[in-house]
Scaffold this motif. Structure first.
Motif, PDB file in Angstrom:
ATOM      1  N   ILE A   1       0.786  -0.983  -0.247  1.00 13.82           N
ATOM      2  CA  ILE A   1       0.180  -0.149  -0.021  1.00 13.82           C
ATOM      3  C   ILE A   1       0.841   1.179  -0.066  1.00 13.82           C
ATOM      4  O   ILE A   1       0.615   2.218  -0.572  1.00 13.82           O
ATOM      5  CB  ILE A   1      -0.872  -0.072   1.018  1.00 13.82           C
ATOM      6  N   LEU A   2       1.695   1.289   0.823  1.00 15.68           N
ATOM      7  CA  LEU A   2       2.859   2.393   0.893  1.00 15.68           C
ATOM      8  C   LEU A   2       3.326   2.684  -0.503  1.00 15.68           C
ATOM      9  O   LEU A   2       3.549   3.823  -1.052  1.00 15.68           O
ATOM     10  CB  LEU A   2       3.881   2.174   1.870  1.00 15.68           C
ATOM     11  N   ARG A   3       3.883   1.387  -1.267  1.00 11.55           N
ATOM     12  CA  ARG A   3       4.563   1.655  -2.490  1.00 11.55           C
ATOM     13  C   ARG A   3       3.528   2.406  -3.485  1.00 11.55           C
ATOM     14  O   ARG A   3       3.823   3.113  -4.351  1.00 11.55           O
ATOM     15  CB  ARG A   3       4.898   0.227  -2.858  1.00 11.55           C
ATOM     16  N   LYS A   4       2.280   1.813  -3.624  1.00 13.08           N
ATOM     17  CA  LYS A   4       1.401   2.538  -4.417  1.00 13.08           C
ATOM     18  C   LYS A   4       1.053   3.890  -4.074  1.00 13.08           C
ATOM     19  O   LYS A   4       0.777   4.835  -4.913  1.00 13.08           O
ATOM     20  CB  LYS A   4      -0.072   1.569  -4.384  1.00 13.08           C
ATOM     21  N   ALA A   5       0.969   4.093  -2.810  1.00 14.88           N
ATOM     22  CA  ALA A   5       0.812   5.616  -2.431  1.00 14.88           C
ATOM     23  C   ALA A   5       1.889   6.459  -2.881  1.00 14.88           C
ATOM     24  O   ALA A   5       1.795   7.476  -3.317  1.00 14.88           O
ATOM     25  CB  ALA A   5       0.565   5.729  -1.016  1.00 14.88           C
ATOM     26  N   LEU A   6       3.074   5.907  -2.848  1.00 16.97           N
ATOM     27  CA  LEU A   6       4.257   6.756  -3.349  1.00 16.97           C
ATOM     28  C   LEU A   6       4.426   6.878  -4.698  1.00 16.97           C
ATOM     29  O   LEU A   6       4.869   8.014  -5.483  1.00 16.97           O
ATOM     30  CB  LEU A   6       5.737   6.088  -2.723  1.00 16.97           C
ATOM     31  N   ASP A   7       3.933   5.882  -5.268  1.00  8.55           N
ATOM     32  CA  ASP A   7       3.664   5.787  -7.025  1.00  8.55           C
ATOM     33  C   ASP A   7       2.832   7.019  -7.261  1.00  8.55           C
ATOM     34  O   ASP A   7       2.986   7.905  -8.386  1.00  8.55           O
ATOM     35  CB  ASP A   7       3.253   4.605  -7.416  1.00  8.55           C
ATOM     36  N   VAL A   8       1.720   7.385  -6.766  1.00  9.45           N
ATOM     37  CA  VAL A   8       0.718   8.246  -6.722  1.00  9.45           C
ATOM     38  C   VAL A   8       1.632   9.701  -6.695  1.00  9.45           C
ATOM     39  O   VAL A   8       1.472  10.599  -7.539  1.00  9.45           O
ATOM     40  CB  VAL A   8      -0.292   8.414  -5.836  1.00  9.45           C
ATOM     41  N   LEU A   9       2.465   9.640  -5.397  1.00 15.10           N
ATOM     42  CA  LEU A   9       3.274  10.933  -5.147  1.00 15.10           C
ATOM     43  C   LEU A   9       4.203  11.217  -6.491  1.00 15.10           C
ATOM     44  O   LEU A   9       4.403  12.239  -6.916  1.00 15.10           O
ATOM     45  CB  LEU A   9       3.866  10.891  -3.843  1.00 15.10           C
ATOM     46  N   ILE A  10       4.731  10.076  -6.921  1.00 15.84           N
ATOM     47  CA  ILE A  10       5.637  10.231  -8.035  1.00 15.84           C
ATOM     48  C   ILE A  10       5.176  10.755  -9.394  1.00 15.84           C
ATOM     49  O   ILE A  10       5.662  11.574  -9.844  1.00 15.84           O
ATOM     50  CB  ILE A  10       6.392   8.630  -8.399  1.00 15.84           C
TER      51      ILE A  10
END
Length: 199
Positions: free
Chosen positions: A166-175
């Motif tokens: 979930i964290l990785r997916k959230a970071l992908d949104v920020l990227i």
């Protein structure tokens, strides 16, 4: 970059969750044959699962162990949900974007046993993390995934202990928004995430 382990549903959650009144209605634990009733039942179960996971900060459900939880087992009325019905409910949640299967094969749903539960969607987590970065003065800082999920500054945050996926997916949104960038070491390994703050 230090890696996070993804918490699963191996331990028994808190029993202090305030169950809704429908939870004490015996037919709630039996898959209803009428399609309209089943649709309503799916909606009620989905809402209950999301609320229960949020209350207990559960990121994943492993049906092999979760089927014994009080969520799916009301011992007061001697009713429990069958594994196949649980799987159908989670399938419905996956279709709505409230969950994601992480085991088994999409072509063989009977093999699915573990699902990420999105009591908040990755986009919501991205907003919360971006606000946290701004409020804690960490613009232009480079943080590891561990520091975000388990670090001292995240102690009182809703994302504390967040599942690595979930964290990785959230970071992908920020990227994608241009608010973060993955930093790599000389050998090409991920070294951390650099945050640029809100745009």
């Amino acid at each position: 970059m230090s890696t996070l382990t993804s918490p699963t549903s191996s331990s028994t959650p808190s029993t202090s969750f305030p169950f809704p009144s429908i939870y004490s209605f015996p037919p709630f634990f039996t898959r209803q044959p009428n399609s309209q009733t089943w649709t309503s039942q799916l909606s009620l179960w989905s809402s209950l699962i999301l609320a229960y996971c949020r209350y207990n900060r559960i990121w994943r459900i492993d049906l092999n162990t979760a089927i014994e939880w009080d969520l799916f087992n009301n011992r007061d009325i001697s009713r429990s949900l069958k594994l196949e019905t649980c799987r159908e409910i989670l399938d419905s949640m996956v279709k709505k974007g409230d969950a994601e299967w992480v085991s088994g094969s999409g072509s063989n749903p009977s093999k699915n046993t573990s699902a990420i539960i999105y009591w908040r969607r990755p986009e919501e987590w991205a907003n919360i993390i971006a606000d946290w970065i701004d409020s804690t003065g960490q613009k232009n800082a480079i943080l590891t995934l561990y520091e975000i999920a388990e670090g001292d500054l995240s102690y009182s945050q809703d994302f504390r202990g967040i599942d690595a996926t979930i964290l990785r997916k959230a970071l992908d949104v920020l990227i994608r928004r241009g608010q973060a960038q993955i930093m790599k070491s000389a050998d090409g390994e991920e070294a951390g995430v650099k945050f640029f703050g809100s745009q």
